[in-house]
Design a protein around this motif. Structure first.
Motif, PDB file in Angstrom:
ATOM      1  N   PHE A 112       0.867  -1.176   0.000  1.00 26.39           N
ATOM      2  CA  PHE A 112       0.000   0.000   0.000  1.00 26.39           C
ATOM      3  C   PHE A 112       0.902   1.224   0.000  1.00 26.39           C
ATOM      4  CE2 PHE A 112      -1.874  -3.520   2.128  1.00 26.39           C
ATOM      5  CZ  PHE A 112      -3.196  -3.547   1.727  1.00 26.39           C
ATOM      6  N   GLU A 113       0.508   2.247  -0.738  1.00 25.65           N
ATOM      7  CA  GLU A 113       1.310   3.472  -0.785  1.00 25.65           C
ATOM      8  C   GLU A 113       0.388   4.683  -0.775  1.00 25.65           C
ATOM      9  OE1 GLU A 113       5.012   4.269  -3.313  1.00 25.65           O
ATOM     10  OE2 GLU A 113       3.417   5.322  -4.382  1.00 25.65           O
ATOM     11  N   ASN A 114       0.772   5.669   0.006  1.00 25.98           N
ATOM     12  CA  ASN A 114       0.062   6.939   0.036  1.00 25.98           C
ATOM     13  C   ASN A 114       1.111   8.037   0.126  1.00 25.98           C
ATOM     14  OD1 ASN A 114      -1.989   8.824   0.086  1.00 25.98           O
ATOM     15  ND2 ASN A 114      -3.078   7.880   1.788  1.00 25.98           N
ATOM     16  N   LYS A 115       0.801   9.195  -0.400  1.00 28.67           N
ATOM     17  CA  LYS A 115       1.751  10.304  -0.406  1.00 28.67           C
ATOM     18  C   LYS A 115       1.072  11.551   0.135  1.00 28.67           C
ATOM     19  CE  LYS A 115       3.908   8.624  -4.648  1.00 28.67           C
ATOM     20  NZ  LYS A 115       4.188   8.930  -6.057  1.00 28.67           N
ATOM     21  N   ILE A 116       1.863  12.395   0.759  1.00 28.02           N
ATOM     22  CA  ILE A 116       1.430  13.744   1.084  1.00 28.02           C
ATOM     23  C   ILE A 116       2.055  14.638   0.034  1.00 28.02           C
ATOM     24  CG2 ILE A 116       1.514  15.630   2.754  1.00 28.02           C
ATOM     25  CD1 ILE A 116       1.867  13.451   4.921  1.00 28.02           C
ATOM     26  N   GLN A 117       1.220  15.403  -0.637  1.00 21.42           N
ATOM     27  CA  GLN A 117       1.693  16.284  -1.700  1.00 21.42           C
ATOM     28  C   GLN A 117       1.440  17.729  -1.309  1.00 21.42           C
ATOM     29  OE1 GLN A 117      -0.772  14.424  -4.738  1.00 21.42           O
ATOM     30  NE2 GLN A 117       1.087  13.569  -5.658  1.00 21.42           N
ATOM     31  N   GLY A 118       2.298  18.623  -1.782  1.00 19.04           N
ATOM     32  CA  GLY A 118       2.151  20.033  -1.485  1.00 19.04           C
ATOM     33  C   GLY A 118       2.394  20.874  -2.721  1.00 19.04           C
ATOM     34  N   TRP A 119       1.800  22.078  -2.743  1.00 14.48           N
ATOM     35  CA  TRP A 119       1.983  22.991  -3.862  1.00 14.48           C
ATOM     36  C   TRP A 119       1.591  24.401  -3.435  1.00 14.48           C
ATOM     37  CZ3 TRP A 119      -2.123  19.884  -3.120  1.00 14.48           C
ATOM     38  CH2 TRP A 119      -3.403  20.403  -3.264  1.00 14.48           C
ATOM     39  N   ASN A 120       1.959  25.378  -4.244  1.00 15.31           N
ATOM     40  CA  ASN A 120       1.621  26.780  -3.986  1.00 15.31           C
ATOM     41  C   ASN A 120       0.757  27.383  -5.087  1.00 15.31           C
ATOM     42  OD1 ASN A 120       2.977  27.311  -1.468  1.00 15.31           O
ATOM     43  ND2 ASN A 120       4.866  26.955  -2.584  1.00 15.31           N
TER      44      ASN A 120
END
Length: 97
Positions: A24-32
């Motif tokens: 299982f894989e999950n990511k925290i993503q960020g952007w502006n």
């Protein structure tokens, strides 16, 4: 230190490793840039692999930068995301969709 105006969890990815183990894989993503997502980046990658027919779980958390590691908000979001991942794995182990 770099910051991100927006964050989200990616879609949970599941599959089978080359060794035949569920992962299982999950990511925290960020952007502006909220219009084009031109600077969307993965901040934390959470990987979980089940061993021994679900009796053992190994989670690897990878922060993609020191800025992500040092950001208190991202670290808090990491804790929440890990709990979501564990909940989803528990549902999978118990045969609940």
């Amino acid at each position: 230190m770099k910051t991100w105006s927006y964050t989200r969890n990616s879609t949970l990815t599941t599959g089978i490793t080359p060794e035949g183990l569920p992962y299982f894989e999950n990511k925290i993503q960020g952007w502006n840039d909220n219009n084009n997502f031109s600077d969307l980046e993965d901040l934390v990658i959470l990987n979980a692999v089940l061993y021994n027919v679900g009796a053992e779980l190994r989670i690897q958390n990878t922060y993609t930068s020191e800025d992500a590691w040092n950001c208190p908000f991202i670290r808090e979001k990491h804790e929440e995301t890990e709990q979501i991942l564990l909940h989803e794995i528990n549902l999978w182990l118990n045969g609940v969709n």
